[in-house]
Design a protein around this motif. Sequence first.
Motif, PDB file in Angstrom:
ATOM      1  N   SER A   1      -3.851  -4.911  -7.728  1.00 51.22           N
ATOM      2  CA  SER A   1      -4.463  -5.536  -6.557  1.00 51.22           C
ATOM      3  C   SER A   1      -5.973  -5.466  -6.544  1.00 51.22           C
TER       4      SER A   1
ATOM      5  N   ARG B   1      -9.253   3.294   0.264  1.00 50.37           N
ATOM      6  CA  ARG B   1      -8.186   2.509   0.906  1.00 50.37           C
ATOM      7  C   ARG B   1      -7.873   2.981   2.320  1.00 50.37           C
TER       8      ARG B   1
ATOM      9  N   THR C   1       0.813  -1.218   0.000  1.00 49.92           N
ATOM     10  CA  THR C   1       0.000   0.000   0.000  1.00 49.92           C
ATOM     11  C   THR C   1       0.842   1.261   0.000  1.00 49.92           C
TER      12      THR C   1
ATOM     13  N   ILE D   1      -0.075   3.040  -6.731  1.00 49.81           N
ATOM     14  CA  ILE D   1       0.012   2.136  -5.573  1.00 49.81           C
ATOM     15  C   ILE D   1       0.336   0.770  -6.156  1.00 49.81           C
TER      16      ILE D   1
END
Length: 305
Positions: free
Chosen positions: A235, A76, A2, A58
Amino acid sequence: MTQIILHHFDISPFAEKVRLAFGIKNLSWQSVQIPLIMPKPDLTALTGGYRKTPVMQIGADIYCDTQRIALELERRFPDNTLFPAGSKALSSAFSSWSDVAFFQPGAGLSMGTNEGLPEDLLNDRMQFFEFMDFDELPNQLTHLYSQFDAHLHLLEQMLAERGQFLSGSDAGWLDILAYFPVWMSQSNIADSAELLQPYPLLQAWQQRMVAIGHGTRSELSAAEALNIARETKPSVDLRVRATAFPKLRYGQTVTVCAADYGRDPVHGELIGLDQESISVRRNTEQLGDLVVHFPRIGYTVNSAE
Ligand SMILES: N[C@@H](CCC(=O)N[C@@H](CS)C(=O)NCC(=O)O)C(=O)O
């Protein structure tokens, strides 16, 4: 993975929006400095062609446009919300005011009253800012000052109605949106102090905005950022909504472009589409699989098959 990477340059007013969002959320982030003008080979290696400033990375997920970046930060990192008192949808609508009606006269004044701009920067922006007629700028300055001032006046009235911040007792994305043209005027517009002088609430709020800061910043080279993209897999889990216009299917090859200016196309495989976001997967030789995300509002997506 992250860790947040912002590809930007320090004098970019749109990047200042995102740096302040990091401040509100008290996030740690890594700063990659990008060139002020084209070419930007390391940036476009990530985006596939999009060249505007800023871009957030990211891992192997690449977020274009400050509106899309704000939504992703909130998704997030929900603590210290960017949308206090339920202001998310309102903020999206409000960006049409600040990015266009307020920012564009300010950008015209920045280009038209700033004597020391280097030739290559001027030439680049003449191509880029399609909403600006550079030949006509000297004749438009009085009008542009009048417009910018009218929006400052509007902002002063908003602050009188709303109090400490436009979002309420805490600063939010609404405040950031209204603030970034003011931030730009400070360094880029001749007579900016005189422009703000009649607006005491705005000046006090400006101090509160400055105090938000930028979270915790560290520096990263472009090469390191590209390495992170190469070593990471995208992701996010996405889908193409059957009801989303223009009725494209998952996996279809598409082209995505900004609809206003800086309309460099990005090609890829459509893997996410709804009313908020467009996501395309790019399979690249240099960096492997990347997913590039755009906002839905203000972007075109068309089949490239
Ligand atoms: N809609 C975009 C606009 C971004 C924008 O216009 N950024 C300016 C810099 S502040 C830009 O890209 N200038 C040309 C460049 O940096 O190459 C956003 O919200 O991110």
